[in-house]
Design a protein around this motif. Sequence first.
Motif, short mmCIF file in Angstrom:
data_model
loop_
_atom_site.label_atom_id
_atom_site.label_comp_id
_atom_site.label_asym_id
_atom_site.label_seq_id
_atom_site.Cartn_x
_atom_site.Cartn_y
_atom_site.Cartn_z
N GLU A 37 -44.25 -43.52 45.37
CA GLU A 37 -42.75 -42.74 44.82
C GLU A 37 -42.59 -41.88 46.47
OE1 GLU A 37 -43.77 -40.40 41.98
OE2 GLU A 37 -42.54 -41.25 40.13
N GLU A 95 -41.79 -44.75 48.98
CA GLU A 95 -40.21 -44.73 48.41
C GLU A 95 -39.57 -43.07 49.10
OE1 GLU A 95 -40.30 -45.77 44.33
OE2 GLU A 95 -39.90 -47.79 44.70
N GLU A 96 -39.55 -41.98 48.95
CA GLU A 96 -39.04 -41.11 48.94
C GLU A 96 -38.59 -41.22 50.63
OE1 GLU A 96 -41.48 -37.66 48.21
OE2 GLU A 96 -40.54 -37.70 45.94
#
Length: 80
Positions: free
Chosen positions: A50, A53-54
């Motif tokens: 995550e 991906e951010e």
Amino acid sequence: MELKLARAELGTKPKTISLDKIESAVEKEGQKIFYFDKENSHKQLIELVEFFEEKGLSVYHRVVKYGLDEKDYMYEVHIL
């Protein structure tokens, strides 16, 4: 966050790597494949995925089995 890298030999302790070092390696090379030890929790690896991906990167995460025993596995994370 500290993650444990996959062991080079079964009888040794896994080495750790920080999230900052992972991020700098990815920035330097553009993409990178990391192998993490089974002692890392699934939650830690999802947080790692995550995080990148951010930042707009693609991350592929999977379990790699290297033996017949259920305990013989590691995590592969490919960051692009």
